[in-house]
Design a protein around this motif. Structure first.
Motif, PDB file in Angstrom:
ATOM      1  N   GLU A 361       0.843  -1.203   0.000  1.00  0.00           N
ATOM      2  CA  GLU A 361       0.000   0.000   0.000  1.00  0.00           C
ATOM      3  C   GLU A 361       0.875   1.249   0.000  1.00  0.00           C
ATOM      4  OE1 GLU A 361      -2.710  -0.040   3.277  1.00  0.00           O
ATOM      5  OE2 GLU A 361      -3.773  -1.808   2.535  1.00  0.00           O
ATOM      6  N   GLY A 364       3.749   0.328  -3.328  1.00  0.00           N
ATOM      7  CA  GLY A 364       3.317  -0.403  -4.520  1.00  0.00           C
ATOM      8  C   GLY A 364       3.965  -1.776  -4.573  1.00  0.00           C
ATOM      9  N   ARG A 408      -3.545   1.748 -16.331  1.00  0.00           N
ATOM     10  CA  ARG A 408      -4.617   2.418 -15.574  1.00  0.00           C
ATOM     11  C   ARG A 408      -5.979   2.187 -16.222  1.00  0.00           C
ATOM     12  NH1 ARG A 408      -0.934   7.301 -14.433  1.00  0.00           N
ATOM     13  NH2 ARG A 408      -0.272   6.844 -12.310  1.00  0.00           N
ATOM     14  N   GLU A 425      -3.547   1.569  -7.004  1.00  0.00           N
ATOM     15  CA  GLU A 425      -2.210   2.181  -6.841  1.00  0.00           C
ATOM     16  C   GLU A 425      -1.164   1.102  -6.571  1.00  0.00           C
ATOM     17  OE1 GLU A 425      -4.206   2.637  -3.605  1.00  0.00           O
ATOM     18  OE2 GLU A 425      -5.605   3.018  -5.225  1.00  0.00           O
ATOM     19  N   THR A 428       0.093   0.161  -9.848  1.00  0.00           N
ATOM     20  CA  THR A 428       0.660   1.180 -10.739  1.00  0.00           C
ATOM     21  C   THR A 428       1.840   1.964 -10.153  1.00  0.00           C
ATOM     22  OG1 THR A 428      -0.968   2.787  -9.922  1.00  0.00           O
ATOM     23  CG2 THR A 428      -1.525   1.588 -11.946  1.00  0.00           C
ATOM     24  N   LYS A 429       1.896   2.040  -8.838  1.00  0.00           N
ATOM     25  CA  LYS A 429       2.862   2.919  -8.166  1.00  0.00           C
ATOM     26  C   LYS A 429       4.312   2.701  -8.612  1.00  0.00           C
ATOM     27  CE  LYS A 429       1.806   4.895  -3.713  1.00  0.00           C
ATOM     28  NZ  LYS A 429       1.318   4.600  -2.369  1.00  0.00           N
ATOM     29  N   GLU A 432       4.960   3.534 -12.311  1.00  0.00           N
ATOM     30  CA  GLU A 432       5.039   4.984 -12.510  1.00  0.00           C
ATOM     31  C   GLU A 432       6.424   5.503 -12.117  1.00  0.00           C
ATOM     32  OE1 GLU A 432       1.973   7.089 -10.510  1.00  0.00           O
ATOM     33  OE2 GLU A 432       2.605   9.029 -11.303  1.00  0.00           O
TER      34      GLU A 432
END
Ligand SMILES: *[C@@H]1O[C@H](CO)[C@@H](O)[C@H](O)[C@H]1NC(C)=O
Ligand SMILES: *[C@@H]1O[C@H](CO)[C@@H](O)[C@H](O)[C@H]1NC(C)=O
Length: 440
Positions: A361, A364, A408, A425, A428-429, A432
């Motif tokens: 959390e 990621g 996304r 997230e 994706t975190k 990214e």
């Protein structure tokens, strides 16, 4: 009259004996055939029952309720005595340390050598990744290797163990990648035959859990010129560069030789603590899907002979094949295991009921592990969305748009209404972050 009855008895028993005999014979012949004929993998054989875990869980839950109370202490006592026995047994064993009955120093059947860097000499700078692919796992393995090379800058050596008929597939697929990804200063790959201990046990090993999964247990002696490697199941995808995972090797203390993540975070849904009938590591066991192995150190221990002993002792009690054996091993050798946290082996269990991997959390997921076929079925669409995004991405395409934005969109489209989709997230975190770092 008596004579007649006597005759009937004689005839009937004669027929019965004859019938039984032929039955036994047929059985032995079949068994013999099964042992001598090459194992053929039908398409389905490799598909583990997706619901098997749930099924076993519910069965075991019933059993557990019945046994409650007596279970814990008796198991503990049993394990204590087993631990004692083991030490005595260990001394008697005939298997030579580290070697075992597997041939040492396996030669690849296909080799694309890394060039200028002389990979072998610079082993601390070069990262080794190993997978074992059988049956219908070839495509997902290629997507996994693709995810490994997308964000990794250090030179890589792939060690691919595959059934003979898949070997050229791997070669041709990798050779389709653009030159700057597969240039000799970036990638070397070695493709090997599946190699298990010879003799009768071969079929047993092969059928343990899923075909070929036990291959990894033999890597220390098969790859005797490799110092360390990252072993992953084929249903894994990297979200961050391999360098980051590899860094854990340098955090090992002098007794640690393998690194793994816990099997569970939450005891109330843990498998091992509720159902296992064999010893396992720590409070909740470990998952073997992402495994750092210092092969040099493994070769210096009695890893293989002990695994063989545990196999003999617990074979009827294990459910998850080689992973269970690894758990037994580290129950007896907790000092040899380095434990990393759940974001390095992020599975559906971490989000399917509620989000239980706090570290993921926060930063990621770093490595995704789509166990129970969730990369392909519709049970946990967030994992499938990730898989499809990487699969459809074309090397060289704009990563920001064709990878991150696409991910996304796919997560939103496919997984919006699922528990795992509620924490997008997590998926994706890291991507990214790594794409931003990747850009010049
Ligand atoms: C693995 O262990 C050996 C022996 O202790 C050590 O020399 C080597 O540096 C280790 N490899 C890695 C990648 O840490
Ligand atoms: C290495 O770390 C493990 C886990 O914390 C521990 O059990 C073991 O005793 C340590 N080994 C040494 C030599 O300090």
């Amino acid at each position: 009259m008596l004579f007649k009855i006597g005759m009937t008895v004689v005839i009937v028993s004669g027929v019965a004996v004859f019938y039984l005999n032929s039955l036994i014979e047929k059985n032995t012949v079949d068994k013999f055939r099964a042992l001598t004929e090459p194992v053929e993998f039908s398409k389905n054989e490799n598909v583990p029952d997706i619901d098997r875990k749930d099924e076993i869980e519910s069965l075991a839950a019933v059993k557990n309720d019945v046994n409650k109370g007596t279970n814990d202490t008796s198991l503990k006592e049993k394990l204590q005595t087993e631990k004692g026995k083991k030490k005595v047994k260990g001394k008697k064993t005939k298997v030579k340390d580290g070697k075992g009955p597997v041939p040492a120093g396996l030669k690849p059947t296909i080799l694309k050598p890394g060039g200028k860097l002389q990979f072998r000499e610079q082993s601390s700078y070069v990262l080794h990744l190993s997978v074992v692919a059988c049956g219908d796992r070839a495509e997902e393995t290629i997507i996994l290797l693709k995810s490994a090379i997308l964000f990794t800058k250090a030179p890589l050596v792939f060690h691919i163990f595959a059934e003979t008929d898949l070997q050229t597939y791997f070669q041709t697929q990798i050779e389709l990648w653009p030159e700057d990804y597969i240039s000799a200063d970036r990638l070397e790959y070695r493709i090997y035959d599946i190699t298990l201990p010879p003799g009768d046990s071969e079929n047993e090993w092969k059928n343990l859990f899923k075909p070929c999964a036990s291959q990894r247990l033999f890597l220390p002696s098969l790859l005797n010129d490799v110092d360390s490697l990252i072993y992953v199941d084929t249903d894994v995808l990297f979200v961050s560069p391999l360098e980051k995972l590899w860094e854990f090797f340098s955090s090992f203390n002098s007794s640690q030789l393998v690194a793994l993540a816990p099997e569970h975070e939450d005891p109330s849904i843990g498998w091992y603590n509720r159902f296992a009938r064999h010893p396992y590591y720590g409070p909740l066991g470990v998952n073997s899907g992402v495994m750092l192995m210092n092969l040099t150190r493994l070769r210096q221990t009695r890893w293989l002979p002990e695994i063989m002993e545990y196999y003999k002792e617990y074979r009827l009690k294990i459910t998850w094949g080689d992973q269970d054996l690894i758990n037994v091993y580290f129950y007896f050798h907790p000092d040899q295991l380095f434990l990393f946290s759940c974001e390095w082996n992020y599975r559906p269990d971490h989000c399917m009921y509620m989000s239980v991997c706090k570290k993921a959390e926060e930063v990621g997921a770093q490595v995704l592990h789509g166990c129970r076929r969730v990369m392909h079925n519709d049970k946990q669409p967030a994992f499938k969305a990730f898989y499809i995004t990487v699969k459809e991405y074309q090397f060289g395409g704009n990563m920001q748009y064709h990878l991150l934005e696409k991910l996304r969109i796919n997560l939103e489209k496919m997984a919006r209404n699922t528990h795992c989709g509620h924490v997008p997230e997590i998926f994706t975190k890291q991507m990214e972050k790594n794409i931003l770092q990747h850009q010049p």
